[in-house]
Write a protein that holds these residues in place. Structure first.
Motif, mmCIF file in Angstrom:
data_model
loop_
_atom_site.group_PDB
_atom_site.id
_atom_site.type_symbol
_atom_site.label_atom_id
_atom_site.label_comp_id
_atom_site.label_asym_id
_atom_site.label_seq_id
_atom_site.Cartn_x
_atom_site.Cartn_y
_atom_site.Cartn_z
ATOM 1 N N VAL A 73 0.684 -1.172 -0.185
ATOM 2 C CA VAL A 73 0.017 0.088 0.070
ATOM 3 C C VAL A 73 0.909 1.179 0.047
ATOM 4 N N GLY A 74 0.813 2.330 -0.983
ATOM 5 C CA GLY A 74 1.462 3.302 -1.214
ATOM 6 C C GLY A 74 1.152 4.534 -0.498
ATOM 7 N N PHE A 75 1.506 4.725 1.122
ATOM 8 C CA PHE A 75 1.033 5.649 1.623
ATOM 9 C C PHE A 75 1.603 7.077 1.464
ATOM 10 N N GLN A 76 3.020 6.820 1.042
ATOM 11 C CA GLN A 76 4.078 7.988 0.760
ATOM 12 C C GLN A 76 4.306 8.796 2.182
ATOM 13 N N SER A 77 3.155 9.304 3.010
ATOM 14 C CA SER A 77 3.188 10.087 4.008
ATOM 15 C C SER A 77 1.968 9.827 4.664
ATOM 16 N N LEU A 78 1.978 10.118 6.182
ATOM 17 C CA LEU A 78 0.507 10.127 6.696
ATOM 18 C C LEU A 78 0.066 11.467 7.353
ATOM 19 N N ASN A 79 0.671 12.637 6.547
ATOM 20 C CA ASN A 79 0.506 13.969 6.841
ATOM 21 C C ASN A 79 -0.008 14.532 5.670
ATOM 22 N N ASP A 80 -1.649 15.167 5.649
ATOM 23 C CA ASP A 80 -2.169 15.399 4.919
ATOM 24 C C ASP A 80 -1.603 16.637 3.894
ATOM 25 N N THR A 81 -1.220 17.559 4.753
ATOM 26 C CA THR A 81 -0.694 18.834 4.083
ATOM 27 C C THR A 81 0.636 18.505 3.275
ATOM 28 N N VAL A 82 1.456 17.450 3.915
ATOM 29 C CA VAL A 82 2.533 16.942 2.846
ATOM 30 C C VAL A 82 2.176 16.363 1.678
ATOM 31 N N ALA A 93 -6.122 9.407 6.172
ATOM 32 C CA ALA A 93 -7.069 8.565 6.641
ATOM 33 C C ALA A 93 -7.549 7.351 5.715
ATOM 34 N N ALA A 94 -7.316 7.715 4.323
ATOM 35 C CA ALA A 94 -7.504 6.996 3.326
ATOM 36 C C ALA A 94 -6.304 5.871 3.183
ATOM 37 N N SER A 95 -5.098 6.032 3.423
ATOM 38 C CA SER A 95 -4.107 5.050 3.500
ATOM 39 C C SER A 95 -4.316 4.222 4.323
ATOM 40 N N VAL A 96 -4.630 4.726 5.967
ATOM 41 C CA VAL A 96 -4.808 3.633 6.966
ATOM 42 C C VAL A 96 -5.861 2.896 6.676
ATOM 43 N N GLU A 97 -7.187 3.251 6.084
ATOM 44 C CA GLU A 97 -8.195 2.429 5.853
ATOM 45 C C GLU A 97 -7.807 1.437 4.768
ATOM 46 N N ALA A 98 -6.933 1.618 3.804
ATOM 47 C CA ALA A 98 -6.652 0.763 2.767
ATOM 48 C C ALA A 98 -5.806 -0.343 3.315
ATOM 49 N N TYR A 99 -5.179 0.049 4.501
ATOM 50 C CA TYR A 99 -4.452 -0.966 5.256
ATOM 51 C C TYR A 99 -5.255 -1.857 5.911
ATOM 52 N N ASP A 100 -6.115 -1.200 6.803
ATOM 53 C CA ASP A 100 -6.933 -2.007 7.550
ATOM 54 C C ASP A 100 -7.935 -3.064 6.763
ATOM 55 N N VAL A 112 4.076 -1.346 3.363
ATOM 56 C CA VAL A 112 3.463 0.017 3.332
ATOM 57 C C VAL A 112 4.774 0.719 2.768
ATOM 58 N N ASP A 113 4.682 1.455 1.554
ATOM 59 C CA ASP A 113 5.477 2.442 1.015
ATOM 60 C C ASP A 113 5.315 3.976 1.392
ATOM 61 N N LEU A 114 6.691 4.343 1.945
ATOM 62 C CA LEU A 114 6.585 5.833 2.415
ATOM 63 C C LEU A 114 7.580 6.443 1.598
ATOM 64 N N LEU A 115 7.456 7.745 1.274
ATOM 65 C CA LEU A 115 8.264 8.486 0.562
ATOM 66 C C LEU A 115 8.879 9.568 1.330
ATOM 67 N N ALA A 116 10.242 9.556 1.780
ATOM 68 C CA ALA A 116 10.820 10.653 2.562
ATOM 69 C C ALA A 116 11.396 11.948 1.656
ATOM 70 N N GLY A 117 11.302 13.055 2.122
ATOM 71 C CA GLY A 117 11.704 14.304 1.480
ATOM 72 C C GLY A 117 10.556 14.736 0.691
ATOM 73 N N LEU A 118 9.230 14.655 0.798
ATOM 74 C CA LEU A 118 8.521 15.217 0.154
ATOM 75 C C LEU A 118 8.170 16.769 0.350
ATOM 76 N N PRO A 119 7.918 17.636 -0.776
ATOM 77 C CA PRO A 119 7.632 19.085 -0.481
ATOM 78 C C PRO A 119 7.147 19.279 0.834
ATOM 79 N N GLY A 120 7.518 20.270 1.759
ATOM 80 C CA GLY A 120 6.619 20.539 3.053
ATOM 81 C C GLY A 120 7.005 19.698 3.895
ATOM 82 N N GLU A 121 7.526 18.539 3.783
ATOM 83 C CA GLU A 121 7.946 17.645 5.120
ATOM 84 C C GLU A 121 8.963 18.251 5.928
ATOM 85 N N THR A 122 8.811 18.123 7.120
ATOM 86 C CA THR A 122 9.700 18.400 8.347
ATOM 87 C C THR A 122 10.155 17.123 9.085
ATOM 88 N N ARG A 123 11.328 17.330 9.643
ATOM 89 C CA ARG A 123 11.661 16.024 10.529
ATOM 90 C C ARG A 123 10.661 15.833 11.502
#
Length: 186
Positions: A73-82, A93-100, A112-123
């Motif tokens: 499942v391609g989450f990429q991030s769990l931050n809606d702004t990012v 929420a759609a990502s977590v629902e897809a997992y569930d 779960v696929d995550l993508l680090a370094g997306l625009p607007g992402e902070t530590r």
């Protein structure tokens, strides 16, 4: 159809990716034809990559019934702004629902696929995403890291979220660097 005609290849692991435009009958046709091939008995793992928001429980059940053994499942991030800033048309929420839903459909192997370094992402936002994913306890997490020009440069695969008695941790399996002359696994 060409893929279905090339029956001389030996396949141990099969990975498929579906987006919004893959209809159930297309999936049934592809996997059905592959399963008719004698080589299907050699397939040890069949992975289907899903974009959150494009699958429901019925589609997961169809995939399971057709022989898919692992969902990614391609989450990429769990931050809606990012997600919004990077042009993603999905929510945390759609990502977590897809997992569930994949778990509810009976899949024992979920990546779960995550993508680090997306625009607007902070530590801080990245750490929250990782913490939330670890709490879900997926069987595998793949982290794609972007360079400043948003080109994937390194892939870190972590096998299993493990409870140490005090906190969840990820056991790292390998790092693959994407170099100009091709991938290198370290």
């Amino acid at each position: 159809d060409r893929c279905l005609l090339e029956s001389e290849m030996v396949v141990e692991d099969l990975g498929l990716r579906a987006g919004v435009d893959h209809r159930d009958r297309q999936i049934e046709r592809l996997l059905g034809r592959l399963r008719e091939n004698d080589l299907w008995r050699e397939v040890e793992e069949c992975t289907f990559e899903c974009e959150p928001g494009t699958v429901d429980r019925e589609k997961y059940e169809l995939l399971r019934d057709l022989g898919v053994t692992r969902i990614s499942v391609g989450f990429q991030s769990l931050n809606d702004t990012v997600l919004r800033r990077s042009g993603r048309d999905l929510t945390a929420a759609a990502s977590v629902e897809a997992y569930d839903l994949a778990r509810a459909a009976g899949f024992q192997q979920i990546n779960v696929d995550l993508l680090a370094g997306l625009p607007g992402e902070t530590r801080s936002s990245w750490n929250r995403t990782v913490d939330e994913v670890i709490q879900l306890a997926p069987d595998c997490v793949t982290i794609y890291q972007l360079d400043d020009d948003f080109t994937p440069r390194r892939i870190v695969t972590a096998k299993r979220a493990v409870w140490t008695g005090e906190a969840w941790t990820l056991e790292e399996a390998e790092t693959t660097s994407i170099e100009p002359d091709g991938p290198r696994v370290t």
